[in-house]
Design a protein around this motif. Structure first.
Motif, PDB file in Angstrom:
ATOM      1  N   ALA A  25       0.827  -1.295   0.059  1.00 43.48           N
ATOM      2  CA  ALA A  25       0.073  -0.023   0.127  1.00 43.48           C
ATOM      3  C   ALA A  25       0.700   1.289  -0.060  1.00 43.48           C
ATOM      4  CB  ALA A  25      -0.856  -0.066   1.260  1.00 43.48           C
ATOM      5  N   LEU A  26       2.029   1.303   0.603  1.00 43.41           N
ATOM      6  CA  LEU A  26       2.921   2.554   0.873  1.00 43.41           C
ATOM      7  C   LEU A  26       3.579   2.605  -0.642  1.00 43.41           C
ATOM      8  CD1 LEU A  26       4.671   1.750   4.129  1.00 43.41           C
ATOM      9  CD2 LEU A  26       3.495   3.808   3.506  1.00 43.41           C
ATOM     10  N   LEU A  27       3.734   1.450  -1.394  1.00 48.95           N
ATOM     11  CA  LEU A  27       4.428   1.654  -2.807  1.00 48.95           C
ATOM     12  C   LEU A  27       3.325   2.111  -3.750  1.00 48.95           C
ATOM     13  CD1 LEU A  27       6.856  -1.375  -2.767  1.00 48.95           C
ATOM     14  CD2 LEU A  27       7.396   1.155  -2.868  1.00 48.95           C
ATOM     15  N   GLN A  28       2.175   1.653  -3.637  1.00 48.35           N
ATOM     16  CA  GLN A  28       1.232   2.074  -4.375  1.00 48.35           C
ATOM     17  C   GLN A  28       0.761   3.359  -4.330  1.00 48.35           C
ATOM     18  OE1 GLN A  28      -2.809   0.037  -3.993  1.00 48.35           O
ATOM     19  NE2 GLN A  28      -3.171   0.471  -6.069  1.00 48.35           N
ATOM     20  N   ALA A  29       0.965   4.133  -3.117  1.00 42.12           N
ATOM     21  CA  ALA A  29       0.501   5.693  -2.892  1.00 42.12           C
ATOM     22  C   ALA A  29       1.590   6.304  -3.057  1.00 42.12           C
ATOM     23  CB  ALA A  29       0.140   5.734  -1.311  1.00 42.12           C
ATOM     24  N   ASN A  30       2.974   5.685  -3.133  1.00 47.44           N
ATOM     25  CA  ASN A  30       4.136   6.414  -3.274  1.00 47.44           C
ATOM     26  C   ASN A  30       5.042   6.156  -4.350  1.00 47.44           C
ATOM     27  OD1 ASN A  30       3.783   8.519  -1.034  1.00 47.44           O
ATOM     28  ND2 ASN A  30       3.550   6.571  -0.001  1.00 47.44           N
ATOM     29  N   GLY A  31       4.657   5.667  -5.465  1.00 47.75           N
ATOM     30  CA  GLY A  31       5.099   5.081  -6.541  1.00 47.75           C
ATOM     31  C   GLY A  31       6.487   5.739  -7.021  1.00 47.75           C
ATOM     32  N   GLY A  32       6.817   7.012  -6.799  1.00 53.51           N
ATOM     33  CA  GLY A  32       8.031   7.684  -7.123  1.00 53.51           C
ATOM     34  C   GLY A  32       9.010   7.479  -6.236  1.00 53.51           C
ATOM     35  N   TRP A  33       8.704   6.515  -5.050  1.00 56.49           N
ATOM     36  CA  TRP A  33       9.767   6.623  -4.107  1.00 56.49           C
ATOM     37  C   TRP A  33      10.452   5.065  -4.339  1.00 56.49           C
ATOM     38  CZ3 TRP A  33      10.980   9.427   0.648  1.00 56.49           C
ATOM     39  CH2 TRP A  33      10.566  10.327   0.584  1.00 56.49           C
ATOM     40  N   ARG A  34       9.904   4.295  -4.930  1.00 64.87           N
ATOM     41  CA  ARG A  34      10.195   2.929  -5.292  1.00 64.87           C
ATOM     42  C   ARG A  34      11.800   2.869  -5.606  1.00 64.87           C
ATOM     43  NH1 ARG A  34       6.989  -1.320  -6.664  1.00 64.87           N
ATOM     44  NH2 ARG A  34       5.177   0.307  -7.093  1.00 64.87           N
ATOM     45  N   HIS A  35      12.237   3.720  -5.959  1.00 69.53           N
ATOM     46  CA  HIS A  35      13.756   3.695  -6.561  1.00 69.53           C
ATOM     47  C   HIS A  35      14.649   3.987  -5.304  1.00 69.53           C
ATOM     48  CE1 HIS A  35      13.199   8.022  -6.686  1.00 69.53           C
ATOM     49  NE2 HIS A  35      14.297   8.211  -6.624  1.00 69.53           N
ATOM     50  N   ARG A  36      13.908   4.351  -4.148  1.00 70.48           N
ATOM     51  CA  ARG A  36      15.138   4.766  -3.156  1.00 70.48           C
ATOM     52  C   ARG A  36      15.330   3.533  -2.455  1.00 70.48           C
ATOM     53  NH1 ARG A  36      15.152  10.517  -2.539  1.00 70.48           N
ATOM     54  NH2 ARG A  36      13.468  11.445  -3.412  1.00 70.48           N
ATOM     55  N   HIS A  37      16.599   3.750  -1.773  1.00 68.93           N
ATOM     56  CA  HIS A  37      17.069   2.505  -0.898  1.00 68.93           C
ATOM     57  C   HIS A  37      17.959   3.092   0.043  1.00 68.93           C
ATOM     58  CE1 HIS A  37      15.789  -0.440  -3.791  1.00 68.93           C
ATOM     59  NE2 HIS A  37      16.180   0.178  -4.777  1.00 68.93           N
TER      60      HIS A  37
END
Length: 167
Positions: A25-37
């Motif tokens: 749910a976090l990734l769905q709401a914040n797709g632009g953050w997927r690349h952050r590690h």
């Protein structure tokens, strides 16, 4: 005693859900953050220095809209009474208390060392540093927990092997 990082709990309705579904749910709401590690810390947290979080969306509880948090007891919170009672009941049926990787600086864990000593039970600890209960231990291994637990498990497995068997 202090909870589980693999699930989240609603602070209002107390509904539990797997951490993995909340992560989705976090990734769905914040797709632009997927690349952050960021490397995970031992407590499950991660540090992203210099990042603007003002647009980050935190999904609410799907049942009541409340705030979700990891199902762990944070500093300042109390261990749920039923959990404490169950642990004390378990201690009554025990022959020994093994403390692993805890400084016992907060009373939530220290109470079990005190209860075990009051019952006359031996208290054994595996911990790298000093603890608040160092004077209460029957035996303390000062070292990393994982190798000590592996050696203990192997020793116990060998002690249970039938006579004449090779372990």
């Amino acid at each position: 005693l202090h909870g589980r990082l693999d699930q989240v709990v609603c602070m209002d309705c107390r509904q539990l859900q797997p951490r993995s579904s909340y992560q989705d749910a976090l990734l769905q709401a914040n797709g632009g953050w997927r690349h952050r590690h960021a490397p995970a810390a031992p407590d499950g947290d991660a540090d992203l220095h210099g990042v603007d979080f003002s647009t980050f969306q935190v999904p609410p509880c799907p049942r009541c809209g409340g705030i979700l948090k990891p199902d762990v007891v944070f500093y300042g919170e109390n261990v749920p009474r039923p959990r404490v009672d169950a642990a004390l009941q378990g201690l009554l049926a025990s022959q020994l208390l093994l403390v692993v990787g805890s400084s016992l600086m907060v009373y939530s864990g220290l109470r079990f060392v005190r209860a075990a000593r009051a019952q006359g039970l031996p208290v054994v600890a595996i911990n790298l540093g000093a603890t608040r209960a160092d004077g209460d231990f029957t035996l303390k291994h000062a070292g990393p927990c994982a190798p000590a637990l592996e050696a203990l498990a192997q020793a116990l497995a060998g002690a249970r092997a039938p006579a004449g068997s090779v372990s």
